[in-house]
Design an enzyme around this catalytic site. Structure first.
Site, PDB file in Angstrom:
ATOM      1  N   GLU A 122      46.632  34.379  45.043  1.00  0.00           N
ATOM      2  CA  GLU A 122      48.053  34.591  45.292  1.00  0.00           C
ATOM      3  C   GLU A 122      48.822  33.626  44.361  1.00  0.00           C
ATOM      4  OE1 GLU A 122      49.430  36.908  47.939  1.00  0.00           O
ATOM      5  OE2 GLU A 122      47.049  37.463  47.246  1.00  0.00           O
TER       6      GLU A 122
ATOM      7  N   CYS B  54      38.451  38.226  47.329  1.00  0.00           N
ATOM      8  CA  CYS B  54      38.713  36.641  47.550  1.00  0.00           C
ATOM      9  C   CYS B  54      37.561  35.652  47.666  1.00  0.00           C
ATOM     10  CB  CYS B  54      39.546  36.425  48.734  1.00  0.00           C
ATOM     11  SG  CYS B  54      38.586  37.321  50.310  1.00  0.00           S
TER      12      CYS B  54
ATOM     13  N   CYS C  14      31.644  58.196  41.809  1.00  0.00           N
ATOM     14  CA  CYS C  14      32.850  58.457  41.031  1.00  0.00           C
ATOM     15  C   CYS C  14      33.083  59.981  41.293  1.00  0.00           C
ATOM     16  CB  CYS C  14      32.419  58.615  39.584  1.00  0.00           C
ATOM     17  SG  CYS C  14      33.554  59.043  38.204  1.00  0.00           S
TER      18      CYS C  14
ATOM     19  N   CYS D 186      32.706  62.181  36.897  1.00  0.00           N
ATOM     20  CA  CYS D 186      31.309  62.518  36.448  1.00  0.00           C
ATOM     21  C   CYS D 186      30.255  62.634  37.599  1.00  0.00           C
ATOM     22  CB  CYS D 186      30.888  61.468  35.359  1.00  0.00           C
ATOM     23  SG  CYS D 186      30.721  59.978  35.882  1.00  0.00           S
TER      24      CYS D 186
ATOM     25  N   ASP E 237      45.581  28.756  46.816  1.00  0.00           N
ATOM     26  CA  ASP E 237      45.094  30.163  46.872  1.00  0.00           C
ATOM     27  C   ASP E 237      45.110  30.875  45.293  1.00  0.00           C
ATOM     28  OD1 ASP E 237      44.360  32.760  47.183  1.00  0.00           O
ATOM     29  OD2 ASP E 237      45.113  32.711  49.316  1.00  0.00           O
TER      30      ASP E 237
ATOM     31  N   CYS F 132      34.597  53.582  36.957  1.00  0.00           N
ATOM     32  CA  CYS F 132      33.226  53.991  36.567  1.00  0.00           C
ATOM     33  C   CYS F 132      33.025  53.607  35.269  1.00  0.00           C
ATOM     34  CB  CYS F 132      33.209  55.866  36.674  1.00  0.00           C
ATOM     35  SG  CYS F 132      31.608  56.429  36.160  1.00  0.00           S
TER      36      CYS F 132
ATOM     37  N   CYS G 170      32.618  57.068  32.670  1.00  0.00           N
ATOM     38  CA  CYS G 170      33.905  57.894  32.258  1.00  0.00           C
ATOM     39  C   CYS G 170      35.186  57.198  32.455  1.00  0.00           C
ATOM     40  CB  CYS G 170      33.965  59.089  33.118  1.00  0.00           C
ATOM     41  SG  CYS G 170      34.227  58.961  34.941  1.00  0.00           S
TER      42      CYS G 170
ATOM     43  N   HIS H 164      39.411  36.041  54.689  1.00  0.00           N
ATOM     44  CA  HIS H 164      39.997  35.510  53.573  1.00  0.00           C
ATOM     45  C   HIS H 164      39.466  34.128  53.414  1.00  0.00           C
ATOM     46  CE1 HIS H 164      42.623  35.554  50.233  1.00  0.00           C
ATOM     47  NE2 HIS H 164      43.212  34.272  50.589  1.00  0.00           N
TER      48      HIS H 164
END
Length: 457
Positions: free
Chosen positions: A331, A283, A252, A259, A328, A219, A222, A311
């Site tokens: 990773e 990704c 949230c 909040c 990648d 958030c 907050c 992916h």
């Protein structure tokens, strides 16, 4: 592949294109009678023919247009009384509208069934990925290079230093073995691929310093991280400026610490914005931004690679090995094509590579590279579930490439040769095929990417 001529048209059927002359079509034959001619050519009965225009126009967004089914009993402006050529021309004009750019069209013939519907959906999903890749053009490269956000000099210097350490190590080994007399001067640095060494440094910088993985956004009011997904929303005008395809909406936690505010997490497809300002995502955002970063580092050819199990990563071309190398950024892995099948435990179907930074659609089916050979029989079954008839789906990939002026290739075997430049990453190269590391543990488990299922002894 051009269909602008009134004397011919291109009919795409299966994996090949047939160029039909006016005499073969008939000047006054109705579309219904012409379907009988198509039946003689293709073996598809008239009542099972799904006939539509597929057109590519450079100034349209998206550039590919697939028209609705053309029928002789109504629907599109195709009337029994109209000559077939006139009816087809009217249907194509309606599809393209007021477009001014260069266009290429083909009349597509499919068998009207569930399998063909899957194949069309498959082609459109590939087009969506290509639209991400086409944004990585030279203008984008220059824009990011001017911003200075990618530490090009630092990465290149680190790569050169690493290569030099490899050279010194090899010289010491040869000297210790008694071959020092054969060595005249330093080992030629050009014999080791600097490009791969730069990619290794870029992987390290991108993941450890520059880009952030987002499972759920914290958030902004907050700072609470206990948020939950409540739905999806269309992008606002401001979010659309950076090509947000969709927006995830979170709430949230309305607790003592939270909040209760609604949070928007746009899924941007603007590689320049992602690399220079956004610097976070999953990704899809990682792959786009990292591909652009490699281009800024003067890696000459980079492309996006995605699987149909959700992916996406990158590949770069190695001149010395004459092959595409897997990289990648999520990773921080180099040249581990079996990571997803053997490490994550994913049952992959299609893996498609999309060329970056060109106007045409350059595609390659990489499924047999990323899926070990023992998994090929079951791979075919999964491909059919995703895209229907494999030959039809492959034909549509060829059509997409041909209409755009690009090319389509199929990788017929796995990458089994270790590229000589893999040594550029030294001992820190990722060699273990581990379960997925990017993302929250429960999210990884829910996707089945926490390693292969244990086998019974």
């Amino acid at each position: 592949m051009r269909a602008e001529s009134a004397s011919t048209l291109v009919l795409w059927f299966g994996a090949s294109a047939l160029t039909l002359s006016r005499a073969e079509i008939g000047e006054t034959t109705s579309l219904a009678r012409w379907r009988a001619r198509l039946c003689a050519l293709t073996g598809i009965a008239p009542d099972l023919q799904y006939l539509c225009w597929v057109s590519w126009c450079s100034d349209l967004e998206p550039p590919l247009r697939v028209g609705p089914e053309m029928r002789a009993d109504g629907g599109l402006p195709v009337e029994e009384a109209l000559p077939a050529l006139v009816a087809l021309a009217e249907a194509r004009a309606e599809l393209l509208g007021p477009a001014r750019g260069s266009s290429h069209s083909s009349l597509l013939l499919l068998r009207r069934d569930e399998s063909s519907a899957k194949s069309l959906a498959f082609m459109m999903r590939v087009l969506q990925q290509w639209q991400q890749a086409r944004c990585l053009d030279e203008r984008a490269v220059e824009q990011v290079r001017a911003s200075g956000v990618v530490p090009v000099a630092r990465l290149e210097q680190a790569a050169e230093d690493h290569l030099s350490s490899i050279v010194r190590s090899e010289l010491r080994d040869e000297a210790a073995s008694g071959d020092a007399a054969e060595i005249s001067g330093a080992f030629p640095i050009t014999e080791i691929c600097l490009t791969a060494a730069v990619v290794v440094e870029a992987l390290r910088w991108f993941k450890r310093e520059h880009f952030q993985w987002v499972h759920r956004p914290a958030c902004e009011r907050c700072g609470e991280e206990a948020v939950r997904l409540v739905g999806l929303d269309a992008p606002t005008e401001l979010e659309a400026v950076h090509a947000a395809g969709r927006v995830e909406v979170y709430e949230c936690s309305p607790s003592e610490r939270g909040c209760g505010q609604l949070l928007r997490f746009p899924r941007y497809n603007d590689a320049v914005y992602l690399l220079t300002q956004g610097r976070r995502g999953r990704c899809g955002e990682w792959a786009q931004a990292f591909a652009l970063a490699l281009r800024v580092c003067s890696v000459p050819r980079v492309r996006l690679v995605f699987d149909f199990e959700d992916h996406i990563w990158t590949e770069f071309w190695s001149e010395s090995s004459e092959m595409w190398i897997h990289a990648d950024p999520c990773e921080e892995v180099l040249h581990e094509p079996h990571l997803y099948s053997r490490g994550w435990g994913k049952a992959l179907s299609w893996v498609i590579a999309v060329e970056v930074g060109r106007d045409a659609c350059y595609l390659e089916d990489r499924s047999r590279v990323y899926i070990p050979s023992e998994g090929w029989p079951s791979m075919k079954q999964r491909q059919e579930r995703v895209a229907g008839d494999i030959s039809v789906a492959t034909g549509l990939l060829r059509l997409l490439s041909a209409l755009s002026g690009g090319e389509f290739h199929e990788a017929t075997h796995a990458t089994v040769v270790e590229p000589p430049e893999a040594s550029a990453s030294g001992s820190e190269r990722q060699t273990s095929l581990r379960p997925r590391q990017s993302g929250a543990l429960e999210w990884i488990a829910s996707r089945g990417e926490n390693g292969p299922a244990p086998t019974n002894p």
